[in-house]
Motif scaffolding. Structure first.
Motif, PDB file in Angstrom:
ATOM      1  N   GLU A  67       0.821  -1.210   0.000  1.00 49.47           N
ATOM      2  CA  GLU A  67       0.000   0.000   0.000  1.00 49.47           C
ATOM      3  C   GLU A  67       0.855   1.260   0.000  1.00 49.47           C
ATOM      4  O   GLU A  67       0.505   2.257  -0.629  1.00 49.47           O
ATOM      5  N   ARG A  69       3.742   1.441  -1.284  1.00 51.02           N
ATOM      6  CA  ARG A  69       4.597   1.324  -2.472  1.00 51.02           C
ATOM      7  C   ARG A  69       6.079   1.208  -2.120  1.00 51.02           C
ATOM      8  O   ARG A  69       6.945   1.636  -2.878  1.00 51.02           O
ATOM      9  N   VAL A  72       6.811  -3.412  -4.835  1.00 51.58           N
ATOM     10  CA  VAL A  72       5.899  -3.356  -5.974  1.00 51.58           C
ATOM     11  C   VAL A  72       5.963  -4.657  -6.764  1.00 51.58           C
ATOM     12  O   VAL A  72       6.968  -5.358  -6.736  1.00 51.58           O
ATOM     13  N   ALA A  86      10.802  -1.016  -4.050  1.00 51.90           N
ATOM     14  CA  ALA A  86      10.585   0.108  -4.964  1.00 51.90           C
ATOM     15  C   ALA A  86      11.906   0.611  -5.527  1.00 51.90           C
ATOM     16  O   ALA A  86      12.004   0.922  -6.719  1.00 51.90           O
ATOM     17  N   TRP A 132      -0.331  10.162  -8.820  1.00 47.98           N
ATOM     18  CA  TRP A 132       0.576  10.135  -7.687  1.00 47.98           C
ATOM     19  C   TRP A 132       0.633  11.494  -7.024  1.00 47.98           C
ATOM     20  O   TRP A 132       0.706  11.593  -5.803  1.00 47.98           O
TER      21      TRP A 132
END
Length: 146
Positions: A67, A69, A72, A86, A132
């Motif tokens: 959640e 990130r 991923v 990430a 984003w």
């Protein structure tokens, strides 16, 4: 002189490096980073893979990392979906992009006829950047690795 590993010793070293001989006490994020990716074709696969490797694995921790990130799922090695940190995704995806694009073009050439893939990618990056920005979750500008 360097000692050469026999097949069994090499096998055991490989299993140990992958946390498959005994479970580890590292964090979920550190385990994902150490493993350089886990199979994630199906969403539950990384949960099982980490449960098998991390002694205090809590599925909610992996859910939280997804959640936020911090980890991923993406197409990466061998066109397979992997779970990676990430940071690894940002660093590795550009190195795999040419191969992935060639494979997509080979498999879906007829379906992609007339489609400007560079324009599609630019539109997708703009959309992702906008979303984003709205959620304030972008770790960095998505155009950094275009």
């Amino acid at each position: 002189m360097t000692e050469r590993l026999d097949v069994r010793a090499l096998n055991r070293a490989t299993l140990a490096r992958q946390f498959l001989l005994e479970r580890t006490d590292v964090s979920v994020l550190d385990a994902v980073g150490h493993l350089c990716g886990l199979q994630a074709q199906e969403p539950q696969e990384p949960f099982v893979g980490l449960w098998s490797r991390v002694s205090s694995f809590d599925p909610s921790e992996l859910s939280r990392l997804l959640e936020q990130r911090a980890v991923v799922r993406l197409h990466l090695m061998r066109r397979t979906v992997h779970l990676v940190t990430a940071e690894d995704a940002w660093n590795w995806r550009p190195r795999h992009q040419v191969l992935l694009r060639q494979r997509i073009l080979g498999v879906y050439a007829r379906d992609l006829t007339g489609l400007d893939l560079d324009e599609l990618a630019a539109q997708a990056r703009a959309e992702v950047q906008e979303r984003w920005s709205e959620t304030r979750m972008a770790p960095r500008d998505v155009t950094d690795h275009a």
